[in-house]
Design a protein around this motif. Structure first.
Motif, short mmCIF file in Angstrom:
data_model
loop_
_atom_site.label_atom_id
_atom_site.label_comp_id
_atom_site.label_asym_id
_atom_site.label_seq_id
_atom_site.Cartn_x
_atom_site.Cartn_y
_atom_site.Cartn_z
N UNK A 17 -37.08 7.36 35.14
CA UNK A 17 -37.04 5.96 35.56
C UNK A 17 -37.77 5.05 34.58
N UNK A 18 -38.87 5.52 34.07
CA UNK A 18 -39.67 4.70 33.17
C UNK A 18 -39.07 4.57 31.78
N UNK A 19 -38.39 5.60 31.30
CA UNK A 19 -37.97 5.63 29.90
C UNK A 19 -36.46 5.56 29.68
N UNK A 20 -35.67 5.53 30.74
CA UNK A 20 -34.22 5.49 30.56
C UNK A 20 -33.77 4.26 29.76
N UNK A 21 -34.17 3.08 30.20
CA UNK A 21 -33.71 1.86 29.52
C UNK A 21 -34.19 1.77 28.07
N UNK A 22 -35.47 2.05 27.77
CA UNK A 22 -35.87 2.01 26.36
C UNK A 22 -35.12 3.03 25.49
N UNK A 23 -34.83 4.20 26.05
CA UNK A 23 -34.08 5.21 25.28
C UNK A 23 -32.63 4.77 25.08
N UNK A 24 -32.05 4.13 26.08
CA UNK A 24 -30.70 3.63 25.94
C UNK A 24 -30.65 2.55 24.85
N UNK A 25 -31.61 1.66 24.85
CA UNK A 25 -31.67 0.62 23.81
C UNK A 25 -31.83 1.26 22.44
N UNK A 26 -32.69 2.27 22.35
CA UNK A 26 -32.91 3.01 21.09
C UNK A 26 -31.58 3.59 20.60
N UNK A 27 -30.84 4.24 21.50
CA UNK A 27 -29.57 4.87 21.11
C UNK A 27 -28.51 3.82 20.77
N UNK A 44 -30.32 13.70 25.87
CA UNK A 44 -31.78 13.67 25.73
C UNK A 44 -32.45 14.04 27.05
N UNK A 45 -31.97 13.47 28.14
CA UNK A 45 -32.57 13.78 29.44
C UNK A 45 -32.19 15.17 29.93
N UNK A 46 -31.08 15.70 29.48
CA UNK A 46 -30.73 17.08 29.80
C UNK A 46 -31.74 18.03 29.15
N UNK A 47 -32.05 17.76 27.88
CA UNK A 47 -33.06 18.56 27.19
C UNK A 47 -34.41 18.40 27.90
N UNK A 48 -34.73 17.17 28.29
CA UNK A 48 -36.00 16.92 28.98
C UNK A 48 -36.04 17.68 30.31
N UNK A 50 -34.42 20.47 31.07
CA UNK A 50 -34.56 21.90 30.78
C UNK A 50 -35.98 22.25 30.33
N UNK A 51 -36.62 21.29 29.67
CA UNK A 51 -37.97 21.53 29.15
C UNK A 51 -39.00 20.68 29.90
N UNK A 52 -38.74 20.43 31.17
CA UNK A 52 -39.62 19.55 31.95
C UNK A 52 -41.06 20.03 31.99
N UNK A 53 -41.28 21.31 31.80
CA UNK A 53 -42.64 21.85 31.76
C UNK A 53 -43.34 21.47 30.46
N UNK A 54 -42.57 21.11 29.44
CA UNK A 54 -43.14 20.78 28.12
C UNK A 54 -43.36 19.29 27.92
N UNK A 55 -42.90 18.46 28.85
CA UNK A 55 -43.06 17.02 28.68
C UNK A 55 -44.55 16.69 28.71
N UNK A 56 -45.05 16.05 27.64
CA UNK A 56 -46.47 15.71 27.62
C UNK A 56 -46.82 14.62 28.65
N UNK A 65 -39.91 12.00 24.11
CA UNK A 65 -38.50 11.69 24.39
C UNK A 65 -37.81 11.06 23.18
N UNK A 66 -38.53 10.18 22.47
CA UNK A 66 -37.94 9.61 21.25
C UNK A 66 -37.67 10.70 20.21
N UNK A 67 -38.57 11.66 20.12
CA UNK A 67 -38.35 12.78 19.20
C UNK A 67 -37.12 13.59 19.58
N UNK A 68 -36.97 13.84 20.89
CA UNK A 68 -35.78 14.57 21.37
C UNK A 68 -34.53 13.74 21.09
N UNK A 69 -34.59 12.44 21.40
CA UNK A 69 -33.43 11.56 21.18
C UNK A 69 -33.06 11.51 19.70
N UNK A 70 -34.06 11.52 18.85
CA UNK A 70 -33.80 11.50 17.40
C UNK A 70 -33.02 12.73 16.97
N UNK A 71 -33.41 13.90 17.49
CA UNK A 71 -32.69 15.13 17.15
C UNK A 71 -31.29 15.14 17.75
#
Length: 189
Positions: A17-27, A44-48, A50-56, A65-71
């Motif tokens: 909820x907090x990062x969807x819009x900024x990530x969409x603008x980034x993309x 990006x959110x699918x990766x997040x 799957x790796x929800x335990x790794x989200x800092x 998330x920006x790093x994931x989106x970049x990849x």
């Protein structure tokens, strides 16, 4: 144990909820089509997820998330280049494979067939063995059991008569050879 799972699921929802819009603008700023941006954010959110335990924690989640989106974007662009190259190869193959409309050859074929029927049997056979079978006059002579000089004379006469009957307005020079060759190969298959 279930409280741990719920914690990560709730945390993922908050991050989403907090990062969807900024990530969409980034993309959106990095792709050519809005639907591609939507795909990048979804991936990006699918990766997040799957790796929800790794989200800092805290603001680090946004950077992660920006790093994931970049990849994901890098993969998207590589896939686009591959798709573009594939499209170019397919267009080239189609251009080579697609011949002129076969229907446009029908009048020429009919005219050539009618003209061939108007030739004498030996002249027709000499012409067909030369044009369709690609035999040399000495080879045609061997097939027909006549001399090469007879074949050359008959071939010259048959070509002249065919040209007389068909005319020269069917196409560029050599059109009789092209039509004869094309028609026969297709019919023999």
């Amino acid at each position: 144990m279930s409280s741990g799972i719920e914690y990560y699921e709730d945390r993922f929802r908050r991050v989403y909820l907090e990062h969807f819009e900024p990530l969409l603008a980034y993309a959106l700023r990095r792709v050519a089509h809005p639907e591609d941006a939507a795909d990048v954010v979804a991936e990006t959110f699918l990766v997040a997820w799957r790796r929800r335990h790794d989200i800092p924690a805290d603001d680090e989640a946004r950077l992660w998330l920006y790093g994931v989106a970049r990849r994901v974007l890098a993969n998207h662009h590589r896939g686009g280049v591959r798709r573009q190259r594939l499209g170019e190869r397919l267009r080239e193959q189609i251009a080579v494979a697609v011949a002129a409309d076969p229907g446009s050859e029908v009048p020429e074929r009919l005219a050539v067939r009618a003209a061939l029927a108007g030739l004498g049997e030996l002249d027709r056979e000499v012409l067909m063995l030369t044009v369709w079978e690609g035999l040399q006059p000495r080879e045609v002579a061997a097939v027909l059991g006549v001399g090469p000089a007879v074949v050359r004379t008959r071939l010259s006469r048959a070509r002249a008569r065919l040209r007389e009957m068909v005319g020269d307005d069917l196409g560029p020079p050599g059109h009789v050879l092209d039509v004869l060759t094309a028609a026969t190969r297709k019919e023999q298959r």
